[in-house]
Design a protein around this motif. Structure first.
Motif, PDB file in Angstrom:
ATOM      1  N   LEU A  18      42.097 -27.498  24.944  1.00 59.11           N
ATOM      2  CA  LEU A  18      43.212 -26.837  24.288  1.00 59.11           C
ATOM      3  C   LEU A  18      44.261 -27.842  23.818  1.00 59.11           C
ATOM      4  N   VAL A  19      44.497 -28.884  24.631  1.00 59.73           N
ATOM      5  CA  VAL A  19      45.500 -29.887  24.280  1.00 59.73           C
ATOM      6  C   VAL A  19      45.035 -30.747  23.115  1.00 59.73           C
ATOM      7  N   ARG A  20      43.796 -31.174  23.157  1.00 50.52           N
ATOM      8  CA  ARG A  20      43.254 -32.020  22.090  1.00 50.52           C
ATOM      9  C   ARG A  20      41.803 -31.612  21.837  1.00 50.52           C
ATOM     10  N   PRO A  21      41.612 -30.595  20.996  1.00 45.97           N
ATOM     11  CA  PRO A  21      40.255 -30.108  20.764  1.00 45.97           C
ATOM     12  C   PRO A  21      39.410 -31.105  19.970  1.00 45.97           C
ATOM     13  N   THR A  22      38.245 -31.402  20.495  1.00 49.16           N
ATOM     14  CA  THR A  22      37.253 -32.217  19.807  1.00 49.16           C
ATOM     15  C   THR A  22      35.900 -31.545  19.993  1.00 49.16           C
ATOM     16  N   PRO A  23      34.940 -31.805  19.102  1.00 47.99           N
ATOM     17  CA  PRO A  23      33.613 -31.203  19.291  1.00 47.99           C
ATOM     18  C   PRO A  23      33.014 -31.505  20.659  1.00 47.99           C
ATOM     19  N   ARG A  24      33.202 -32.729  21.132  1.00 50.06           N
ATOM     20  CA  ARG A  24      32.637 -33.106  22.428  1.00 50.06           C
ATOM     21  C   ARG A  24      33.256 -32.296  23.560  1.00 50.06           C
ATOM     22  N   ARG A  25      34.584 -32.108  23.525  1.00 50.21           N
ATOM     23  CA  ARG A  25      35.253 -31.348  24.573  1.00 50.21           C
ATOM     24  C   ARG A  25      34.885 -29.869  24.506  1.00 50.21           C
ATOM     25  N   VAL A  26      34.744 -29.346  23.307  1.00 50.33           N
ATOM     26  CA  VAL A  26      34.335 -27.949  23.154  1.00 50.33           C
ATOM     27  C   VAL A  26      32.949 -27.745  23.758  1.00 50.33           C
ATOM     28  N   ARG A  27      32.013 -28.627  23.431  1.00 51.65           N
ATOM     29  CA  ARG A  27      30.654 -28.505  23.963  1.00 51.65           C
ATOM     30  C   ARG A  27      30.644 -28.611  25.487  1.00 51.65           C
ATOM     31  N   ALA A  28      31.368 -29.578  26.020  1.00 58.68           N
ATOM     32  CA  ALA A  28      31.386 -29.764  27.472  1.00 58.68           C
ATOM     33  C   ALA A  28      31.948 -28.533  28.174  1.00 58.68           C
ATOM     34  N   PHE A  29      33.010 -27.955  27.616  1.00 57.24           N
ATOM     35  CA  PHE A  29      33.603 -26.768  28.232  1.00 57.24           C
ATOM     36  C   PHE A  29      32.644 -25.593  28.178  1.00 57.24           C
ATOM     37  N   LEU A  30      32.017 -25.355  27.039  1.00 59.88           N
ATOM     38  CA  LEU A  30      31.104 -24.230  26.910  1.00 59.88           C
ATOM     39  C   LEU A  30      29.877 -24.398  27.798  1.00 59.88           C
ATOM     40  N   GLU A  31      29.388 -25.617  27.924  1.00 62.20           N
ATOM     41  CA  GLU A  31      28.242 -25.848  28.795  1.00 62.20           C
ATOM     42  C   GLU A  31      28.617 -25.595  30.249  1.00 62.20           C
ATOM     43  N   TRP A  32      29.851 -25.937  30.641  1.00 57.77           N
ATOM     44  CA  TRP A  32      30.305 -25.657  32.008  1.00 57.77           C
ATOM     45  C   TRP A  32      30.412 -24.155  32.240  1.00 57.77           C
ATOM     46  N   GLU A  33      31.097 -23.433  31.340  1.00 56.56           N
ATOM     47  CA  GLU A  33      31.350 -22.008  31.564  1.00 56.56           C
ATOM     48  C   GLU A  33      30.056 -21.204  31.544  1.00 56.56           C
ATOM     49  N   THR A  34      29.104 -21.598  30.722  1.00 52.61           N
ATOM     50  CA  THR A  34      27.853 -20.843  30.604  1.00 52.61           C
ATOM     51  C   THR A  34      26.805 -21.309  31.612  1.00 52.61           C
ATOM     52  N   GLY A  35      27.173 -22.240  32.465  1.00 49.10           N
ATOM     53  CA  GLY A  35      26.251 -22.665  33.519  1.00 49.10           C
ATOM     54  C   GLY A  35      25.087 -23.491  33.032  1.00 49.10           C
ATOM     55  N   GLY A  36      25.225 -24.083  31.859  1.00 48.14           N
ATOM     56  CA  GLY A  36      24.166 -24.928  31.342  1.00 48.14           C
ATOM     57  C   GLY A  36      22.971 -24.188  30.770  1.00 48.14           C
ATOM     58  N   VAL A  37      23.079 -22.870  30.590  1.00 45.98           N
ATOM     59  CA  VAL A  37      21.955 -22.123  30.010  1.00 45.98           C
ATOM     60  C   VAL A  37      21.815 -22.514  28.538  1.00 45.98           C
ATOM     61  N   PRO A  38      20.619 -22.428  27.973  1.00 43.37           N
ATOM     62  CA  PRO A  38      20.445 -22.782  26.560  1.00 43.37           C
ATOM     63  C   PRO A  38      21.296 -21.878  25.660  1.00 43.37           C
ATOM     64  N   LEU A  39      22.014 -22.492  24.733  1.00 39.42           N
ATOM     65  CA  LEU A  39      22.848 -21.762  23.788  1.00 39.42           C
ATOM     66  C   LEU A  39      22.268 -21.914  22.393  1.00 39.42           C
ATOM     67  N   ASP A  40      22.478 -20.905  21.578  1.00 37.03           N
ATOM     68  CA  ASP A  40      22.030 -20.966  20.188  1.00 37.03           C
ATOM     69  C   ASP A  40      22.611 -22.224  19.548  1.00 37.03           C
ATOM     70  N   PRO A  41      21.783 -23.149  19.086  1.00 36.41           N
ATOM     71  CA  PRO A  41      22.316 -24.413  18.558  1.00 36.41           C
ATOM     72  C   PRO A  41      23.187 -24.234  17.320  1.00 36.41           C
ATOM     73  N   ASP A  42      22.871 -23.263  16.470  1.00 34.09           N
ATOM     74  CA  ASP A  42      23.707 -23.026  15.286  1.00 34.09           C
ATOM     75  C   ASP A  42      25.074 -22.482  15.691  1.00 34.09           C
ATOM     76  N   TRP A  43      25.075 -21.556  16.651  1.00 33.39           N
ATOM     77  CA  TRP A  43      26.346 -21.014  17.150  1.00 33.39           C
ATOM     78  C   TRP A  43      27.175 -22.104  17.802  1.00 33.39           C
ATOM     79  N   LEU A  44      26.525 -22.970  18.575  1.00 30.94           N
ATOM     80  CA  LEU A  44      27.237 -24.049  19.248  1.00 30.94           C
ATOM     81  C   LEU A  44      27.824 -25.022  18.236  1.00 30.94           C
ATOM     82  N   ARG A  45      27.092 -25.313  17.177  1.00 25.18           N
ATOM     83  CA  ARG A  45      27.637 -26.207  16.141  1.00 25.18           C
ATOM     84  C   ARG A  45      28.850 -25.591  15.463  1.00 25.18           C
ATOM     85  N   LEU A  46      28.864 -24.273  15.310  1.00 23.53           N
ATOM     86  CA  LEU A  46      30.036 -23.615  14.721  1.00 23.53           C
ATOM     87  C   LEU A  46      31.243 -23.752  15.645  1.00 23.53           C
ATOM     88  N   GLN A  47      31.041 -23.611  16.955  1.00 25.33           N
ATOM     89  CA  GLN A  47      32.149 -23.791  17.882  1.00 25.33           C
ATOM     90  C   GLN A  47      32.694 -25.222  17.806  1.00 25.33           C
TER      91      GLN A  47
END
Length: 285
Positions: free
Chosen positions: A168-197
């Motif tokens: 939230l303080v400094r959004p970057t693609p890497r930080r967004v991916r790391a946060f989403l992977e943590w919250e979703t427990g590392g389950v496979p995510l739609d790669p196109d959806w993840l790229r949009l995030q």
């Protein structure tokens, strides 16, 4: 804003939107707050269903896993939040700044679509907006569904806020991916959806409208039928607390827990269970 590339974002947006039904339409609705992008599908003469995405990098395109099935019996209108990542275009500094302003914006969107009343639903922050709208304009909302809603019946977990803070303080693609992977427990995510995030990191967003949870008396007075769907693996809040408080406050609520899915894996996660609950609820008399 540094790090944000509008062309990359648009390519990612269109790639996710390509998963919508082939006959979907891209609509632009003029409002006092700016032009609102609405992705639509389903019979034009069917009852209207208004869908609101979550915050962050969520957009209307993220409803792709449900749009086709819901569009069989509804005219689906999925909205890009004004001032948030997406293709809506705020009019200068006239974006909504209060809950009343959000309600005025949704009134204008429905008016522009020629819709008098609609079923309304949202995910996360979009569910908070949907609930606030139902409380302020119950005559325009037939039925309301809330998909793992935040700040409606329970607060955020402290661990969730701490994990989200760097993004939230400094959004970057890497930080967004790391946060989403943590919250979703590392389950496979739609790669196109993840790229949009990731592409939405650094989007020149306006400050979102936030506020306290709706007052208990207001919730007790809501006469709109409500479907509450909670993610069993959500790290955002306590699912049991959310369902218990909703049951104790809303006079007409049906609740269900979606197994094996987290907050940010929705709405594209658990598509079969989610569509089944939504279609049963929307088709009820």
């Amino acid at each position: 804003m540094a790090g944000y590339d509008s062309d990359v974002f648009r390519v990612a947006y269109d790639k996710v939107l390509a998963n919508w039904p082939a006959d979907h339409e891209a609509l632009t609705v003029a409002t006092p707050f700016g032009r609102t992008r609405v992705n639509a599908c389903g019979p034009r003469d069917a009852p209207a269903l208004l869908l609101l995405p979550g915050g962050g990098g969520a957009t209307s395109a993220s409803w792709y896993a449900q749009a086709g099935e819901l569009g069989r019996a509804r005219r689906v209108y999925a909205v890009d939040l004004i001032g948030a990542p997406g293709l809506s275009d705020p009019a200068g500094d006239r974006h909504p700044r209060t809950v009343a302003g959000l309600a005025d914006w949704l009134d204008a969107v429905l008016d522009g679509l020629g819709v008098t009343e609609a079923d309304v639903g949202g995910h996360s922050y979009g569910a908070w907006i949907a609930l606030q709208y139902a409380l302020r304009a119950p005559g325009r909302v037939r039925r309301l569904f809330l998909l793992d809603p935040t700040q409606c019946f329970a607060g955020f977990k402290a661990a969730y806020l701490l994990r989200a803070l760097p993004m939230l303080v400094r959004p970057t693609p890497r930080r967004v991916r790391a946060f989403l992977e943590w919250e979703t427990g590392g389950v496979p995510l739609d790669p196109d959806w993840l790229r949009l995030q990731e592409a939405a990191a650094g989007f020149p967003s306006r400050r979102p409208v936030t506020g306290p949870r709706p007052a208990a008396d207001a919730l007790r007075g809501l006469r709109v039928p409500v479907l509450l769907l909670v993610a069993a693996s959500s790290r955002t809040h306590d699912p049991t607390e959310v369902t218990a408080r909703a049951a104790g406050l809303l006079p007409d609520v049906e609740s269900a827990v979606l197994p094996d899915v987290s907050h940010h894996a929705l709405p594209q996660g658990a598509p079969a269970a989610l569509v089944r609950h939504l279609t049963d609820f929307l088709s009820a008399s």
